[in-house]
Design a protein around this motif. Structure first.
Motif, PDB file in Angstrom:
ATOM      1  N   ALA A  25      13.822   7.783  20.284  1.00 21.09           N
ATOM      2  CA  ALA A  25      14.253   6.240  20.793  1.00 21.09           C
ATOM      3  C   ALA A  25      12.774   5.470  21.128  1.00 21.09           C
ATOM      4  CB  ALA A  25      15.077   6.312  21.570  1.00 21.09           C
ATOM      5  N   ASN A  26      12.801   4.293  20.855  1.00 14.43           N
ATOM      6  CA  ASN A  26      11.520   3.504  21.076  1.00 14.43           C
ATOM      7  C   ASN A  26      12.153   2.787  22.293  1.00 14.43           C
ATOM      8  OD1 ASN A  26       9.781   4.115  18.993  1.00 14.43           O
ATOM      9  ND2 ASN A  26      10.193   2.538  17.815  1.00 14.43           N
ATOM     10  N   ILE A  27      11.259   2.362  23.318  1.00 15.28           N
ATOM     11  CA  ILE A  27      11.739   1.804  24.657  1.00 15.28           C
ATOM     12  C   ILE A  27      10.913   0.598  24.580  1.00 15.28           C
ATOM     13  CG2 ILE A  27      11.489   2.150  27.121  1.00 15.28           C
ATOM     14  CD1 ILE A  27      13.376   4.085  25.902  1.00 15.28           C
ATOM     15  N   GLN A  28      11.763  -0.387  25.072  1.00 14.58           N
ATOM     16  CA  GLN A  28      11.570  -1.710  25.293  1.00 14.58           C
ATOM     17  C   GLN A  28      11.495  -2.373  26.880  1.00 14.58           C
ATOM     18  OE1 GLN A  28      12.714  -4.835  22.710  1.00 14.58           O
ATOM     19  NE2 GLN A  28      11.899  -6.505  23.801  1.00 14.58           N
TER      20      GLN A  28
ATOM     21  N   ARG B  10       7.306   6.167  23.794  1.00 13.71           N
ATOM     22  CA  ARG B  10       8.472   6.678  22.895  1.00 13.71           C
ATOM     23  C   ARG B  10       9.081   7.765  23.492  1.00 13.71           C
ATOM     24  NH1 ARG B  10       6.814   8.188  17.049  1.00 13.71           N
ATOM     25  NH2 ARG B  10       5.656   9.798  18.326  1.00 13.71           N
ATOM     26  N   ILE B  11      10.515   8.041  23.432  1.00  8.73           N
ATOM     27  CA  ILE B  11      11.199   9.356  24.063  1.00  8.73           C
ATOM     28  C   ILE B  11      11.724  10.164  22.972  1.00  8.73           C
ATOM     29  CG2 ILE B  11      13.391   9.725  24.825  1.00  8.73           C
ATOM     30  CD1 ILE B  11      12.898   7.810  26.951  1.00  8.73           C
ATOM     31  N   GLU B  12      11.539  11.390  23.042  1.00  9.38           N
ATOM     32  CA  GLU B  12      11.938  12.373  22.004  1.00  9.38           C
ATOM     33  C   GLU B  12      12.537  13.398  22.703  1.00  9.38           C
ATOM     34  OE1 GLU B  12       8.383  11.675  18.583  1.00  9.38           O
ATOM     35  OE2 GLU B  12       8.288  13.513  19.797  1.00  9.38           O
ATOM     36  N   PHE B  13      13.724  14.086  22.224  1.00  5.53           N
ATOM     37  CA  PHE B  13      14.484  14.996  22.710  1.00  5.53           C
ATOM     38  C   PHE B  13      15.416  15.445  21.909  1.00  5.53           C
ATOM     39  CE2 PHE B  13      16.941  11.016  23.715  1.00  5.53           C
ATOM     40  CZ  PHE B  13      18.007  11.461  23.478  1.00  5.53           C
TER      41      PHE B  13
ATOM     42  N   GLN C 299      21.065  10.821  28.281  1.00  2.00           N
ATOM     43  CA  GLN C 299      19.822  11.693  28.509  1.00  2.00           C
ATOM     44  C   GLN C 299      18.596  10.679  28.464  1.00  2.00           C
ATOM     45  OE1 GLN C 299      19.426  14.587  28.721  1.00  2.00           O
ATOM     46  NE2 GLN C 299      17.234  15.033  28.064  1.00  2.00           N
ATOM     47  N   ILE C 300      18.749   9.555  27.600  1.00  2.00           N
ATOM     48  CA  ILE C 300      17.605   8.656  27.805  1.00  2.00           C
ATOM     49  C   ILE C 300      17.453   8.137  29.206  1.00  2.00           C
ATOM     50  CG2 ILE C 300      16.652   6.280  26.879  1.00  2.00           C
ATOM     51  CD1 ILE C 300      18.066   6.949  24.192  1.00  2.00           C
TER      52      ILE C 300
END
Length: 274
Positions: free
Chosen positions: A105-108, A161-164, A191-192
């Motif tokens: 997921a990309n975070i803004q 960026r988030i990865e899980f 989770q994010i």
């Protein structure tokens, strides 16, 4: 849009303190009977202090009961808040384990900011408030939490960026007949949020440690920091973050590049004794 707000204690000391409180932008507190006095103080503040008040969204207030409970002469309360959006860019099954999903997921970041409350005793009325050691100490805490390097760190850390990984099928351990397992979209969002909270708490931890260091070196406000530029030079530096075991080391290289030109020297002159 998701919003988060952190409350935490920073640099608690026997004489002076730096703690957290909920968000507010009132300056000074309109509910405080001493608001007129504080308004006069703010109006007469040196340009550097006025800049800190603006950047840190500082509010002055009195609360003898709270100070007595903490056995303090003054408190600086700090709140860190941020809003963010996320966009899922990849959700796929892991080939070696199809029951597990890999999520990216990309975070803004929509907003990120800090607010402060400086709490003083009702009887505290120095002839020259901005030359008093108490306010000098409290506004040095404000200086630390408004250090431009900290804001860059927060943006780099929270905006990365988030990865899980996540089970493709929800477990039924915590589900009931009236509360079935959450759908995939809900589980990914939770989770994010959990991972964003972890990042924010790491920023809190680093800020806590640096405020504790400031309190030790200043002997809780009794001793003035002499060579301010030298003392504050490595606050929030990449090397200092490594020494403090920053939990997201992969972010340190982009952070080092981003903070290279941060005007931290000028920032710590805003509250320099005069």
């Amino acid at each position: 849009m998701l919003a988060s707000s952190l409350k935490f204690y920073l640099g608690i000391s026997p004489a002076l303190a730096f703690v957290a409180l909920a968000f507010s932008t009132l300056l000074p507190s309109t509910q405080d009977p001493h608001a007129e006095r504080f308004a006069q103080w703010i109006e007469s503040a040196p340009p550097g202090i006025q800049r800190l008040i603006d950047v840190g969204q500082v509010r002055l207030e009195t609360n003898d009961q709270e100070l007595a409970a903490h056995k303090k002469q003054g408190l600086t309360k700090f709140n860190f808040h941020y809003d963010y959006r996320y966009r899922l860019t990849k959700v796929h099954r892991i080939e070696s384990n199809p029951s597990v999903l890999a999520v990216t997921a990309n975070i803004q970041l929509a907003e990120i900011g800090w607010t402060h409350h400086v709490v003083l005793m009702k009887s505290y009325q120095p002839a020259e408030p901005w030359k008093s050691r108490l306010l000098q100490h409290e506004f040095d805490h404000v200086s630390i939490s408004t250090d431009p390097r900290l804001k860059i760190l927060a943006k780099e850390c929270l905006g990365a960026r988030i990865e899980f990984e996540l089970p493709s099928v929800p477990t039924t351990e915590n589900s009931t007949e009236n509360q079935p397992p959450a759908p995939l979209a809900t589980r990914m969002e939770r989770q994010i949020k959990t991972l964003m909270d972890q990042r924010a708490k790491e920023i809190e931890r680093i800020t806590q440690l640096l405020n504790d260091r400031f309190d030790r070196e200043s002997k809780d406000g009794v001793q003035t920091i002499g060579a301010r530029e030298t003392f504050f030079s490595d606050f929030f530096s990449p090397d200092t973050l490594r020494k403090l075991d920053f939990q997201f080391p992969k972010l340190l290289d982009p952070y080092a590049s981003a903070c290279r030109r941060a005007p931290w020297k000028e920032h710590y002159l805003l509250n320099a004794p005069y």
